[in-house]
Scaffold this motif. Structure first.
Motif, short mmCIF file in Angstrom:
data_model
loop_
_atom_site.label_atom_id
_atom_site.label_comp_id
_atom_site.label_asym_id
_atom_site.label_seq_id
_atom_site.Cartn_x
_atom_site.Cartn_y
_atom_site.Cartn_z
N VAL A 78 8.07 -6.46 8.82
CA VAL A 78 9.17 -6.58 7.87
C VAL A 78 9.50 -8.06 7.66
O VAL A 78 9.73 -8.78 8.63
CB VAL A 78 10.43 -5.83 8.36
CG1 VAL A 78 11.56 -5.95 7.35
CG2 VAL A 78 10.10 -4.37 8.65
N THR A 79 9.53 -8.48 6.41
CA THR A 79 9.83 -9.87 6.08
C THR A 79 11.06 -9.96 5.18
O THR A 79 11.17 -9.23 4.19
CB THR A 79 8.63 -10.52 5.36
OG1 THR A 79 7.50 -10.52 6.23
CG2 THR A 79 8.96 -11.97 4.96
N ASP A 136 2.56 -7.66 4.77
CA ASP A 136 3.83 -7.05 5.16
C ASP A 136 3.79 -5.55 4.88
O ASP A 136 3.09 -5.07 3.99
CB ASP A 136 4.99 -7.67 4.39
CG ASP A 136 5.01 -9.19 4.45
OD1 ASP A 136 5.17 -9.72 5.56
OD2 ASP A 136 4.84 -9.83 3.40
N ASP A 137 4.60 -4.80 5.61
CA ASP A 137 4.81 -3.38 5.32
C ASP A 137 6.08 -3.18 4.50
O ASP A 137 6.22 -2.17 3.81
CB ASP A 137 4.93 -2.58 6.62
CG ASP A 137 3.64 -2.61 7.43
OD1 ASP A 137 2.58 -2.33 6.84
OD2 ASP A 137 3.70 -2.93 8.63
N LEU A 138 7.01 -4.14 4.59
CA LEU A 138 8.28 -4.05 3.88
C LEU A 138 8.82 -5.45 3.66
O LEU A 138 8.74 -6.29 4.56
CB LEU A 138 9.29 -3.22 4.69
CG LEU A 138 10.69 -3.08 4.10
CD1 LEU A 138 10.67 -2.16 2.88
CD2 LEU A 138 11.67 -2.53 5.15
N VAL A 139 9.35 -5.69 2.47
CA VAL A 139 10.01 -6.95 2.15
C VAL A 139 11.46 -6.65 1.76
O VAL A 139 11.72 -5.68 1.04
CB VAL A 139 9.30 -7.69 0.99
CG1 VAL A 139 10.13 -8.90 0.53
CG2 VAL A 139 7.92 -8.13 1.42
N PRO A 172 6.24 -2.42 -0.48
CA PRO A 172 7.57 -1.88 -0.74
C PRO A 172 8.64 -2.96 -0.54
O PRO A 172 8.64 -3.65 0.49
CB PRO A 172 7.70 -0.75 0.29
CG PRO A 172 6.29 -0.32 0.54
CD PRO A 172 5.49 -1.59 0.48
N THR A 173 9.52 -3.11 -1.53
CA THR A 173 10.48 -4.21 -1.51
C THR A 173 11.88 -3.70 -1.81
O THR A 173 12.10 -3.03 -2.82
CB THR A 173 10.10 -5.29 -2.55
OG1 THR A 173 8.78 -5.77 -2.26
CG2 THR A 173 11.08 -6.45 -2.51
N PRO A 214 7.45 -0.71 -9.78
CA PRO A 214 7.47 0.56 -9.05
C PRO A 214 7.53 0.42 -7.53
O PRO A 214 7.90 1.37 -6.84
CB PRO A 214 6.18 1.25 -9.49
CG PRO A 214 5.30 0.14 -9.99
CD PRO A 214 6.23 -0.88 -10.57
N HIS A 215 7.18 -0.77 -7.02
CA HIS A 215 7.21 -0.95 -5.56
C HIS A 215 8.58 -1.40 -5.06
O HIS A 215 8.78 -1.54 -3.85
CB HIS A 215 6.18 -2.00 -5.13
CG HIS A 215 6.49 -3.38 -5.58
ND1 HIS A 215 6.41 -3.78 -6.91
CD2 HIS A 215 6.90 -4.49 -4.90
CE1 HIS A 215 6.75 -5.05 -7.01
NE2 HIS A 215 7.06 -5.50 -5.81
#
Length: 287
Positions: A78-79, A136-139, A172-173, A214-215
């Motif tokens: 996660v960033t 990253d997996d999530l921002v 995903p953000t 969309p992300h």
């Protein structure tokens, strides 16, 4: 248990040219513009001299949730990118910053990376932070409050935000909304009111940009719980009377964690999305 109100974040100092940008940005008429500018300039100087100082604590890179019970569970990368809100200015301890709170709420090992820098505008994030994204997996992104308090045009802000989200794609953000700047009682009226109008003006553009990706998903950090008065909400500001305190960050973290779960587990969250409004049930707002 009552929930504290989301309150303003951003740069606590306002230069006279920033006041002019706010006034022009919301279209102050020429007849009252001169007098309004003079009053706002005085208020900006007073705000910059406020004796209260926010804690200097900021979120840091960390491994969260690693231990004997996490063996075999891959860490979620996660960033956090953006400004003082993403960095957690206003928290009394690093564990109270939203990045660390969200990491714990995700209930799995998290490899946390914090690129956010207090005072950053969208252009700063695009130039200095976005190039470091990747793997990253999530921002989680918070940016815009400092653009509101500057001469940045809404068109430029939207263009730079769009570029940041393109740099983050397809990760995903979660994109945080503009904070409620009118909660910051460090700033007098009518400057606070004008800043609030300009923030709303910018946030409309922010929502449109996020909707094109969309992300990405929006999370509302401005709305105050219905059972909490604005006066009570202001008591939750940190010492500088501008940034949120740790109780507010916890409420925001709950919203961000819920949105993150919806992004990372879309099949589980699909049934929870209102088919008409496209909104995840409160407190999380999405497109």
């Amino acid at each position: 248990m009552q929930h504290p109100a989301p309150v303003a974040t951003g740069r606590p100092r306002s230069a006279p040219w920033a006041v002019a940008g706010i006034a022009l940005g919301v279209g102050v008429g020429p007849v009252v513009g001169g007098a309004c500018f003079a009053i706002c300039a005085v208020q900006a100087r007073r705000a910059s001299r406020h004796p209260g100082v926010a804690p200097t604590v900021v979120a840091t890179d960390a491994l969260v949730g690693h231990g004997p019970d996490s063996d075999g569970v891959p860490a979620l990368r996660v960033t956090w990118v953006g400004d003082s809100l993403a960095a957690g200015i206003g928290a009394d301890h690093v564990d109270d910053t939203p990045a660390l709170v969200v990491a714990r709420l995700l209930q799995r090992p998290v490899e946390l990376r914090v690129l956010a820098v207090p005072g950053s505008k969208a252009g700063d994030v695009l130039r200095d932070q976005a190039p470091k994204l990747g793997g990253d997996d999530l921002v989680v992104l918070s940016v815009g409050a400092n653009d509101v308090a500057s001469r940045t045009s809404r068109r430029r802000y939207a263009r730079e935000l769009d570029a940041i989200l393109m740099a983050a794609a397809p990760t995903p953000t979660v994109v945080m909304s503009m904070p409620d700047i009118t909660m910051a009682d460090r700033i007098g009226q009518p400057l606070r009111w004008l800043a609030g109008l300009r923030a709303d003006y910018f946030d409309a553009a922010r929502r449109r940009v996020v909707d094109r990706h969309p992300h990405a998903v929006s999370v509302d950090v401005a709305t105050m719980p219905a059972d909490l008065s604005r006066a009570a909400g202001r008591e939750l500001l940190c010492a500088d009377r501008f940034h949120p305190g740790p109780q507010v960050y916890r409420i925001w973290a709950d919203r961000i964690a819920a949105a993150a779960h919806h992004l990372l587990h879309p099949l589980e969250g699909a049934a929870a999305v209102d088919p008409v409004t496209g909104v995840v049930p409160a407190p999380v707002l999405t497109r």
